[in-house]
Design a protein around this motif. Sequence first.
Motif, PDB file in Angstrom:
ATOM      1  N   ARG A   1       1.024  -1.363  -0.060  1.00  0.00           N
ATOM      2  CA  ARG A   1       0.247  -0.136  -0.556  1.00  0.00           C
ATOM      3  C   ARG A   1       0.780   1.413  -0.097  1.00  0.00           C
ATOM      4  NH1 ARG A   1      -2.709   0.347   5.379  1.00  0.00           N
ATOM      5  NH2 ARG A   1      -0.878   1.646   5.907  1.00  0.00           N
ATOM      6  N   ASP A   2       2.204   0.947   0.636  1.00  0.00           N
ATOM      7  CA  ASP A   2       2.855   2.504   1.110  1.00  0.00           C
ATOM      8  C   ASP A   2       3.764   2.581  -0.251  1.00  0.00           C
ATOM      9  OD1 ASP A   2       2.137   2.480   3.671  1.00  0.00           O
ATOM     10  OD2 ASP A   2       3.638   2.223   4.486  1.00  0.00           O
ATOM     11  N   ALA A   3       4.207   1.465  -1.432  1.00  0.00           N
ATOM     12  CA  ALA A   3       4.680   1.432  -2.223  1.00  0.00           C
ATOM     13  C   ALA A   3       3.842   1.771  -3.381  1.00  0.00           C
ATOM     14  CB  ALA A   3       5.552   0.400  -3.037  1.00  0.00           C
ATOM     15  N   THR A   4       2.775   1.424  -3.107  1.00  0.00           N
ATOM     16  CA  THR A   4       1.798   2.235  -4.443  1.00  0.00           C
ATOM     17  C   THR A   4       1.636   4.129  -3.948  1.00  0.00           C
ATOM     18  OG1 THR A   4       0.596   0.070  -4.069  1.00  0.00           O
ATOM     19  CG2 THR A   4      -0.862   1.515  -5.200  1.00  0.00           C
ATOM     20  N   LYS A   5       1.381   3.703  -2.749  1.00  0.00           N
ATOM     21  CA  LYS A   5       1.080   5.383  -2.548  1.00  0.00           C
ATOM     22  C   LYS A   5       2.272   6.215  -3.289  1.00  0.00           C
ATOM     23  CE  LYS A   5      -0.407   8.387   1.415  1.00  0.00           C
ATOM     24  NZ  LYS A   5      -1.714   8.066   2.465  1.00  0.00           N
ATOM     25  N   ALA A   6       2.803   6.222  -2.962  1.00  0.00           N
ATOM     26  CA  ALA A   6       4.786   6.545  -3.356  1.00  0.00           C
ATOM     27  C   ALA A   6       4.156   6.513  -4.801  1.00  0.00           C
ATOM     28  CB  ALA A   6       5.413   6.144  -2.483  1.00  0.00           C
ATOM     29  N   THR A   7       4.466   5.664  -5.661  1.00  0.00           N
ATOM     30  CA  THR A   7       3.998   5.861  -7.015  1.00  0.00           C
ATOM     31  C   THR A   7       3.201   6.228  -7.801  1.00  0.00           C
ATOM     32  OG1 THR A   7       5.427   3.834  -6.686  1.00  0.00           O
ATOM     33  CG2 THR A   7       4.424   4.169  -9.012  1.00  0.00           C
ATOM     34  N   GLY A   8       2.148   6.658  -6.335  1.00  0.00           N
ATOM     35  CA  GLY A   8       1.137   7.169  -7.370  1.00  0.00           C
ATOM     36  C   GLY A   8       1.392   9.091  -7.363  1.00  0.00           C
ATOM     37  N   HIS A   9       2.705   9.177  -6.489  1.00  0.00           N
ATOM     38  CA  HIS A   9       2.163  10.972  -5.833  1.00  0.00           C
ATOM     39  C   HIS A   9       3.673  10.987  -6.826  1.00  0.00           C
ATOM     40  CE1 HIS A   9       0.569  11.197  -0.950  1.00  0.00           C
ATOM     41  NE2 HIS A   9      -0.518  11.059  -2.312  1.00  0.00           N
ATOM     42  N   PHE A  10       3.793  10.399  -6.615  1.00  0.00           N
ATOM     43  CA  PHE A  10       5.977  10.233  -8.282  1.00  0.00           C
ATOM     44  C   PHE A  10       4.990  10.842  -9.408  1.00  0.00           C
ATOM     45  CE2 PHE A  10       8.287   8.085 -11.884  1.00  0.00           C
ATOM     46  CZ  PHE A  10       9.448   9.687 -11.423  1.00  0.00           C
ATOM     47  N   PHE A  11       4.200  10.004  -9.746  1.00  0.00           N
ATOM     48  CA  PHE A  11       3.412  10.440 -11.027  1.00  0.00           C
ATOM     49  C   PHE A  11       2.845  11.157 -11.073  1.00  0.00           C
ATOM     50  CE2 PHE A  11       4.332   5.336 -11.914  1.00  0.00           C
ATOM     51  CZ  PHE A  11       5.119   5.684 -12.856  1.00  0.00           C
ATOM     52  N   ARG A  12       2.261  11.593 -10.082  1.00  0.00           N
ATOM     53  CA  ARG A  12       1.038  12.741 -10.076  1.00  0.00           C
ATOM     54  C   ARG A  12       2.034  13.813 -10.132  1.00  0.00           C
ATOM     55  NH1 ARG A  12      -1.147  13.766  -4.420  1.00  0.00           N
ATOM     56  NH2 ARG A  12       1.200  14.498  -4.440  1.00  0.00           N
ATOM     57  N   ASP A  13       3.360  13.457  -9.253  1.00  0.00           N
ATOM     58  CA  ASP A  13       3.920  14.659  -9.107  1.00  0.00           C
ATOM     59  C   ASP A  13       5.022  15.514 -10.434  1.00  0.00           C
ATOM     60  OD1 ASP A  13       2.916  15.693  -6.945  1.00  0.00           O
ATOM     61  OD2 ASP A  13       4.353  14.781  -6.188  1.00  0.00           O
ATOM     62  N   THR A  14       5.350  14.501 -11.807  1.00  0.00           N
ATOM     63  CA  THR A  14       5.977  14.213 -12.310  1.00  0.00           C
ATOM     64  C   THR A  14       4.527  15.106 -13.545  1.00  0.00           C
ATOM     65  OG1 THR A  14       7.153  12.194 -11.670  1.00  0.00           O
ATOM     66  CG2 THR A  14       7.265  12.989 -14.068  1.00  0.00           C
ATOM     67  N   THR A  15       3.509  14.527 -13.236  1.00  0.00           N
ATOM     68  CA  THR A  15       2.510  15.220 -14.418  1.00  0.00           C
ATOM     69  C   THR A  15       2.116  16.360 -14.486  1.00  0.00           C
ATOM     70  OG1 THR A  15       1.573  12.411 -14.397  1.00  0.00           O
ATOM     71  CG2 THR A  15      -0.042  14.794 -15.342  1.00  0.00           C
ATOM     72  N   LYS A  16       2.091  16.899 -12.960  1.00  0.00           N
ATOM     73  CA  LYS A  16       1.618  18.242 -12.828  1.00  0.00           C
ATOM     74  C   LYS A  16       3.164  18.557 -13.521  1.00  0.00           C
ATOM     75  CE  LYS A  16      -1.059  18.013  -8.910  1.00  0.00           C
ATOM     76  NZ  LYS A  16      -1.065  18.396  -7.104  1.00  0.00           N
ATOM     77  N   ASP A  17       4.495  18.320 -13.254  1.00  0.00           N
ATOM     78  CA  ASP A  17       5.825  19.454 -13.683  1.00  0.00           C
ATOM     79  C   ASP A  17       5.218  19.112 -14.839  1.00  0.00           C
ATOM     80  OD1 ASP A  17       6.409  19.521 -11.361  1.00  0.00           O
ATOM     81  OD2 ASP A  17       7.754  18.131 -11.337  1.00  0.00           O
ATOM     82  N   VAL A  18       5.657  17.880 -16.119  1.00  0.00           N
ATOM     83  CA  VAL A  18       5.424  18.248 -17.676  1.00  0.00           C
ATOM     84  C   VAL A  18       4.123  18.839 -18.329  1.00  0.00           C
ATOM     85  CG1 VAL A  18       4.671  16.908 -19.315  1.00  0.00           C
ATOM     86  CG2 VAL A  18       6.479  15.885 -17.183  1.00  0.00           C
ATOM     87  N   ILE A  19       2.821  19.129 -17.028  1.00  0.00           N
ATOM     88  CA  ILE A  19       2.302  20.225 -17.373  1.00  0.00           C
ATOM     89  C   ILE A  19       2.666  21.574 -17.775  1.00  0.00           C
ATOM     90  CG2 ILE A  19       0.191  20.591 -17.522  1.00  0.00           C
ATOM     91  CD1 ILE A  19      -1.496  17.684 -16.518  1.00  0.00           C
ATOM     92  N   SER A  20       2.941  21.821 -16.233  1.00  0.00           N
ATOM     93  CA  SER A  20       3.611  23.599 -16.109  1.00  0.00           C
ATOM     94  C   SER A  20       4.809  23.412 -17.043  1.00  0.00           C
ATOM     95  CB  SER A  20       4.369  22.831 -14.453  1.00  0.00           C
ATOM     96  OG  SER A  20       5.089  23.888 -14.281  1.00  0.00           O
ATOM     97  N   ASN A  21       5.700  22.114 -17.470  1.00  0.00           N
ATOM     98  CA  ASN A  21       5.817  22.834 -18.715  1.00  0.00           C
ATOM     99  C   ASN A  21       5.776  23.292 -19.801  1.00  0.00           C
ATOM    100  OD1 ASN A  21       8.608  22.782 -16.306  1.00  0.00           O
ATOM    101  ND2 ASN A  21       8.803  20.535 -16.730  1.00  0.00           N
ATOM    102  N   VAL A  22       5.728  21.905 -20.425  1.00  0.00           N
ATOM    103  CA  VAL A  22       4.686  22.873 -21.637  1.00  0.00           C
ATOM    104  C   VAL A  22       3.856  23.348 -21.451  1.00  0.00           C
ATOM    105  CG1 VAL A  22       3.070  21.610 -23.844  1.00  0.00           C
ATOM    106  CG2 VAL A  22       4.513  19.732 -21.778  1.00  0.00           C
ATOM    107  N   LYS A  23       3.486  24.125 -20.683  1.00  0.00           N
ATOM    108  CA  LYS A  23       2.541  25.360 -20.582  1.00  0.00           C
ATOM    109  C   LYS A  23       3.433  26.708 -20.680  1.00  0.00           C
ATOM    110  CE  LYS A  23      -1.948  24.587 -17.988  1.00  0.00           C
ATOM    111  NZ  LYS A  23      -2.582  24.256 -17.291  1.00  0.00           N
TER     112      LYS A  23
END
Length: 66
Positions: free
Chosen positions: A39-61
Amino acid sequence: MKKITIAALIISTFAVVGCSSQNKQDLKQGLTEVGQATRDATKATGHFFRDTTKDVISNVKQATSD
């Protein structure tokens, strides 16, 4: 002779049942720890992808707005 054999089997059965109960408890504890780690690993992985996606969207914008 038969009484000794039967008594030995009964004592062995009680010993095995007692060990099995402890083993079941240990197994349950182990599975609980694995479940929590998963559960902890899944949560950490989800946060990683969420944060990475936000960074990519911000960089594209930012790149397209200039």
